[in-house]
Design a protein around this motif. Structure first.
Motif, PDB file in Angstrom:
ATOM      1  N   PRO A   1      10.839  -4.370  32.875  1.00 47.61           N
ATOM      2  CA  PRO A   1      10.805  -3.223  33.772  1.00 47.61           C
ATOM      3  C   PRO A   1      10.720  -1.554  32.880  1.00 47.61           C
TER       4      PRO A   1
ATOM      5  N   ASP B   1       8.243   0.308  43.860  1.00 45.10           N
ATOM      6  CA  ASP B   1       7.655  -0.320  44.053  1.00 45.10           C
ATOM      7  C   ASP B   1       5.834  -0.844  43.919  1.00 45.10           C
TER       8      ASP B   1
ATOM      9  N   LEU C   1       2.955  -7.601  39.098  1.00 43.96           N
ATOM     10  CA  LEU C   1       2.626  -8.674  39.434  1.00 43.96           C
ATOM     11  C   LEU C   1       1.077  -8.867  39.555  1.00 43.96           C
TER      12      LEU C   1
ATOM     13  N   TYR D   1      12.444  -6.949  43.561  1.00 49.02           N
ATOM     14  CA  TYR D   1      10.808  -7.483  43.573  1.00 49.02           C
ATOM     15  C   TYR D   1      10.385  -7.675  44.742  1.00 49.02           C
TER      16      TYR D   1
ATOM     17  N   ALA E   1       7.500  -5.731  46.604  1.00 48.46           N
ATOM     18  CA  ALA E   1       6.105  -5.877  46.016  1.00 48.46           C
ATOM     19  C   ALA E   1       5.241  -7.291  46.181  1.00 48.46           C
ATOM     20  N   MET E   2       6.427  -8.808  46.058  1.00 45.00           N
ATOM     21  CA  MET E   2       6.044  -9.725  45.791  1.00 45.00           C
ATOM     22  C   MET E   2       5.674 -10.250  47.245  1.00 45.00           C
TER      23      MET E   2
ATOM     24  N   ILE F   1      11.140 -15.996  43.609  1.00 44.50           N
ATOM     25  CA  ILE F   1      11.670 -14.901  43.647  1.00 44.50           C
ATOM     26  C   ILE F   1      13.130 -14.967  43.438  1.00 44.50           C
TER      27      ILE F   1
ATOM     28  N   ASP G   1      14.294  -7.973  35.425  1.00 48.83           N
ATOM     29  CA  ASP G   1      15.124  -6.822  36.358  1.00 48.83           C
ATOM     30  C   ASP G   1      15.404  -5.923  35.496  1.00 48.83           C
TER      31      ASP G   1
ATOM     32  N   LYS H   1       5.980  -2.301  40.961  1.00 48.78           N
ATOM     33  CA  LYS H   1       6.401  -3.696  40.206  1.00 48.78           C
ATOM     34  C   LYS H   1       4.791  -4.649  41.341  1.00 48.78           C
ATOM     35  N   GLU H   2       4.084  -4.298  42.100  1.00 48.12           N
ATOM     36  CA  GLU H   2       2.920  -4.922  42.666  1.00 48.12           C
ATOM     37  C   GLU H   2       2.077  -4.781  41.831  1.00 48.12           C
TER      38      GLU H   2
ATOM     39  N   GLY I   1       9.779 -12.749  40.148  1.00 53.19           N
ATOM     40  CA  GLY I   1      10.383 -11.397  39.690  1.00 53.19           C
ATOM     41  C   GLY I   1      11.352 -12.350  40.012  1.00 53.19           C
TER      42      GLY I   1
END
Length: 350
Positions: free
Chosen positions: A82, A88, A95, A113, A116-117, A131, A49, A91-92, A108
């Motif tokens: 990060p 987002d 992951l 997250y 994106a998760m 998460i 994060d 983040k996608e 995450g």
């Protein structure tokens, strides 16, 4: 008094090739040299994060869980930082990259997250995702959430017992529902202990993008303002910004209350440790390790997993010897713990 403990028994019972640095953040990939993981030689990966590793709080607690998993299971791990102003989509990409490389589980660290998760987990149904601090629906997702308000209530009890000015402070990093839980629990704990104690509350920013969780200077300024108004105990739930709160409290020789990790024991805060009365703990590292262990054992945890005081998922540290020397403090906290666990104390989240 109950002390924080690892979550493995609770969660399981209820429950590398180096990554290239990309626009989605720098990475660290490590291996213990073992060959236990027959899937791919890769295991747990975490994506941090805001604030990243080194915040002496939330993210560092997650990293402790990763280190434990790497040591015990002998596989490669990865942890990714990060970047400022990321989307987002960033983040996608992060992951998905971890999933393609065979890491399992992938966690995450933080509510940001969530969107994106949800997208990436659906694309990689054979990978377990986790998460922290948010609930994401998915057959292969474990949502690791905590009763932060309960630990904060205990922090409020401690603050009410420790204050001499009868004014205490709360500094929240960002004005969002998650941090409202910290504030609500803290204020209730203070008032239930001594209704005459005043609580000064302040948020550093309205959004995370403005630096509420990553700006020690903002935390320091907020704490200094509360101390000027005679607050002699200041509790912070502000990520990396909380280091500034602790610094301000130490320099003013008033009490600071840490968060997430036992900040009295953090090396980077050693010069201020004598003024860190206690910390409201959430065992993020235990939750991270528990998910990794469940995958290693072939029985991945999924669904919402709530770690509360009864499960030793949250608590209050007592590392500072002064914790036991303040008259009535330790007994008051122990009594509050008992009340929360047996249900006679209902802690608010707002």
């Amino acid at each position: 008094m109950r002390r924080i403990s690892r979550l493995t028994r609770v969660a399981v019972g209820a429950a590398s090739l180096a990554l290239a640095a990309t626009a989605c953040g720098g990475t660290s990939s490590e291996s213990s040299g073992g060959e236990k993981d027959t899937r791919s030689g890769k295991g747990l990966a975490i994506a941090y994060d805001i604030g990243g590793r080194g915040d002496q709080s939330f993210n560092d607690a997650a990293y402790a869980g990763l280190r434990k998993a790497r040591s015990e299971f002998g596989y490669q791990t990865a942890d990714i930082e990060p970047t400022e102003g990321e989307t987002d989509a960033d983040k996608e990409q992060r992951l998905a990259s971890l999933a393609r490389q065979g890491y399992d589980p992938i966690i995450g660290v933080g509510f940001a997250y969530g969107p994106a998760m949800k997208t990436v987990a659906a694309k990689y149904p054979d990978t377990t995702f986790g998460i922290v601090d948010s609930v994401v629906e998915g057959k292969n997702v474990a949502s690791l959430v905590f009763a932060e308000e309960q630990a904060s209530y205990l922090a409020g009890v401690a603050a009410a017992k420790a204050t001499e000015s009868r004014i205490v402070g709360f500094v929240g990093g960002v004005d969002i529902p998650l941090i409202h839980k910290f504030q609500a629990g803290f204020e209730q704990g203070v008032k239930d202990t001594d209704p005459k104690v005043e609580v000064l509350s302040q948020y550093l920013t309205q959004t995370a993008e403005e630096g509420g969780f990553s700006s020690p200077d903002k935390g320091k300024a907020a704490a200094e303002g509360q101390i000027e108004k005679k607050a002699d105990v200041v509790y912070q739930a502000a990520g990396l910004s909380g280091q500034g709160v602790i610094e301000a409290a130490a320099k003013a020789k008033v009490w600071a209350i840490g968060v997430d990790s036992d900040q009295y024991k953090q090396e980077a805060l050693a010069e201020y440790k004598d003024r860190i009365l206690t910390s409201a703990l959430k065992d993020v590292g235990g939750a991270v390790y528990a998910l990794a262990e469940s995958v290693e054992n072939g029985e991945p945890l999924t669904g919402t997993r709530t770690f509360d005081l009864k499960a030793d998922g949250v608590g209050l540290s007592e590392s500072n010897p002064e914790f036991a020397r303040i008259p009535g403090l330790k007994d008051a906290v122990a009594e509050a713990e008992e009340g929360i666990v047996d249900g006679s104390i209902k802690v608010r989240t707002e």
